[in-house]
Design a protein around this motif. Structure first.
Motif, short mmCIF file in Angstrom:
data_model
loop_
_atom_site.label_atom_id
_atom_site.label_comp_id
_atom_site.label_asym_id
_atom_site.label_seq_id
_atom_site.Cartn_x
_atom_site.Cartn_y
_atom_site.Cartn_z
N ILE A 174 27.31 32.70 20.39
CA ILE A 174 26.10 32.13 19.80
C ILE A 174 25.94 32.72 18.39
O ILE A 174 26.00 33.94 18.22
N ARG A 175 25.74 31.86 17.43
CA ARG A 175 25.45 32.33 16.07
C ARG A 175 23.94 32.31 15.84
O ARG A 175 23.18 31.73 16.61
N PHE A 176 23.51 32.94 14.77
CA PHE A 176 22.08 32.96 14.47
C PHE A 176 21.52 31.54 14.37
O PHE A 176 20.35 31.31 14.71
N CYS A 177 22.33 30.61 13.91
CA CYS A 177 21.85 29.24 13.72
C CYS A 177 22.02 28.37 14.95
O CYS A 177 21.79 27.16 14.89
N ASP A 178 22.42 28.97 16.07
CA ASP A 178 22.66 28.21 17.30
C ASP A 178 21.52 28.33 18.31
O ASP A 178 21.73 28.15 19.51
N LYS A 179 20.34 28.64 17.87
CA LYS A 179 19.28 28.99 18.81
C LYS A 179 18.91 27.85 19.76
O LYS A 179 18.39 28.09 20.84
N GLU A 180 19.20 26.62 19.35
CA GLU A 180 18.89 25.50 20.26
C GLU A 180 19.72 25.56 21.53
O GLU A 180 19.34 24.99 22.56
N LYS A 181 20.85 26.28 21.50
CA LYS A 181 21.68 26.42 22.69
C LYS A 181 21.04 27.32 23.74
O LYS A 181 21.53 27.39 24.87
N LEU A 182 19.97 28.00 23.37
CA LEU A 182 19.31 28.93 24.29
C LEU A 182 18.01 28.36 24.85
O LEU A 182 17.28 29.07 25.55
N THR A 183 17.72 27.10 24.58
CA THR A 183 16.43 26.54 25.01
C THR A 183 16.27 26.58 26.53
O THR A 183 15.14 26.65 27.03
N PHE A 184 17.38 26.54 27.26
CA PHE A 184 17.30 26.59 28.73
C PHE A 184 16.67 27.88 29.22
O PHE A 184 16.18 27.96 30.36
N SER A 185 16.66 28.93 28.37
CA SER A 185 16.10 30.22 28.76
C SER A 185 14.65 30.39 28.32
O SER A 185 14.04 31.45 28.53
N ASN A 186 14.10 29.35 27.67
CA ASN A 186 12.70 29.34 27.22
C ASN A 186 12.40 30.42 26.18
O ASN A 186 11.26 30.89 26.07
N GLN A 187 13.40 30.80 25.42
CA GLN A 187 13.24 31.71 24.29
C GLN A 187 14.48 31.55 23.41
O GLN A 187 15.33 30.71 23.70
N ASP A 188 14.60 32.33 22.33
CA ASP A 188 15.68 32.05 21.38
C ASP A 188 16.48 33.28 20.96
O ASP A 188 17.05 33.31 19.86
N ARG A 189 16.55 34.29 21.82
CA ARG A 189 17.29 35.50 21.47
C ARG A 189 18.36 35.80 22.51
O ARG A 189 18.20 35.49 23.69
N VAL A 190 19.43 36.42 22.04
CA VAL A 190 20.46 36.92 22.94
C VAL A 190 20.22 38.41 23.18
O VAL A 190 19.55 39.08 22.38
N PRO A 191 20.75 38.93 24.29
CA PRO A 191 21.57 38.24 25.27
C PRO A 191 20.74 37.41 26.24
O PRO A 191 19.58 37.71 26.50
N VAL A 192 21.40 36.38 26.75
CA VAL A 192 20.91 35.66 27.91
C VAL A 192 22.01 35.72 28.96
O VAL A 192 23.17 35.45 28.66
N LEU A 193 21.65 36.10 30.16
CA LEU A 193 22.57 36.09 31.28
C LEU A 193 22.20 34.93 32.19
O LEU A 193 21.02 34.74 32.50
N SER A 194 23.21 34.14 32.57
CA SER A 194 23.00 33.05 33.52
C SER A 194 23.82 33.36 34.77
O SER A 194 25.05 33.48 34.70
N ASP A 195 23.13 33.50 35.88
CA ASP A 195 23.77 33.83 37.15
C ASP A 195 23.37 32.77 38.16
O ASP A 195 22.22 32.70 38.57
N ALA A 196 24.34 31.92 38.54
CA ALA A 196 24.05 30.80 39.44
C ALA A 196 22.91 29.95 38.89
O ALA A 196 21.98 29.55 39.61
N ASP A 197 22.97 29.71 37.58
CA ASP A 197 22.01 28.88 36.87
C ASP A 197 20.62 29.51 36.77
O ASP A 197 19.65 28.83 36.42
N VAL A 198 20.52 30.80 37.07
CA VAL A 198 19.26 31.52 36.86
C VAL A 198 19.36 32.26 35.54
O VAL A 198 20.18 33.17 35.40
N PRO A 199 18.55 31.89 34.52
CA PRO A 199 18.64 32.57 33.24
C PRO A 199 17.76 33.82 33.20
O PRO A 199 16.63 33.82 33.69
N VAL A 200 18.32 34.89 32.63
CA VAL A 200 17.57 36.12 32.41
C VAL A 200 17.81 36.55 30.97
O VAL A 200 18.97 36.67 30.54
#
Length: 217
Positions: free
Chosen positions: A38-64
């Motif tokens: 994920i680049r700084f300009c890729d924040k739309e790729k994190l919308t599934f986590s309801n926020q815009d910062r990394v890290p995001v961990l996805s475990d069995a489709d559960v985002p943390v």
């Protein structure tokens, strides 16, 4: 499969200290995972986590999201080996985690921010310049010119960490998330800058070598 959304710079260099903490925790717990750059300009790729910062961990489709919350999640769902091995250790690691952010990271950024700027993707540079100049209160070029003025504060924090590492295999005697927190920060620095952090910190250098050999992230 566990997925980690991981900050990437130019040439796919992975440099977030917080993502490094998460990946190191997964390595320590012997959990398989894949990463998504994920680049700084890729924040739309994190919308599934309801926020815009990394890290995001996805475990069995559960985002943390948030490296500390991810550590808590991993400790709950994958309890061995433990990140917080003993009474009061979670609280101690939390305090140390906050110390790194408020002391080490705060003293590091003015010293190495110009190095980071050189190693991020060109598409991210306008965002990085605007956000870091606003945070630090001056132009990147002005910060770079004053690098030597900022270094004593950083060296003071390094000296504190050297005292903690002296005669200890791990920071709290036994391996804990505190080690992963500092490991994440030093991974970030050594990948993005040639700042000689260990020049006057031999015990910290030995600690770093042990962790670096143990955690191939």
């Amino acid at each position: 499969m566990i997925t980690v959304y991981d900050l990437a710079g130019a040439n796919d260099i992975r440099f977030s200290p917080y993502c490094a903490r998460t990946k190191a925790a997964l390595e320590y717990k012997n959990l398989s995972y894949e990463t998504v750059p994920i680049r700084f300009c890729d924040k739309e790729k994190l919308t599934f986590s309801n926020q815009d910062r990394v890290p995001v961990l996805s475990d069995a489709d559960v985002p943390v999201s948030d490296s500390w919350k991810i550590a808590e999640y991993l400790e709950e769902h994958y309890p061995e080996p433990k990140l917080f091995p003993g009474l009061g250790m979670k609280e101690a690691c939390r305090f140390f985690n906050m110390y790194l952010v408020n002391s080490l990271h705060a003293s590091l950024m003015p010293v190495i921010v110009s190095d980071i700027f050189e190693k991020i993707a060109p598409v991210d540079k306008p965002y990085f310049r605007e956000s870091r100049e606003a945070r630090l209160g001056m132009k990147l070029e002005e910060i770079a010119a004053k690098r030597a003025d900022f270094r004593p504060r950083l060296l003071q924090v390094i000296n504190d960490l050297e005292a903690v590492a002296l005669d200890h295999e791990y920071l709290f005697e036994t391996f804990t998330y505190a080690d992963l927190s500092l490991f994440g920060t030093l991974t970030f620095v050594t990948r993005m800058s040639d700042e000689p952090l260990f020049a006057h910190a031999p015990a910290l250098a030995k600690w770093w070598d042990r962790l670096h050999d143990r955690l191939p992230i």
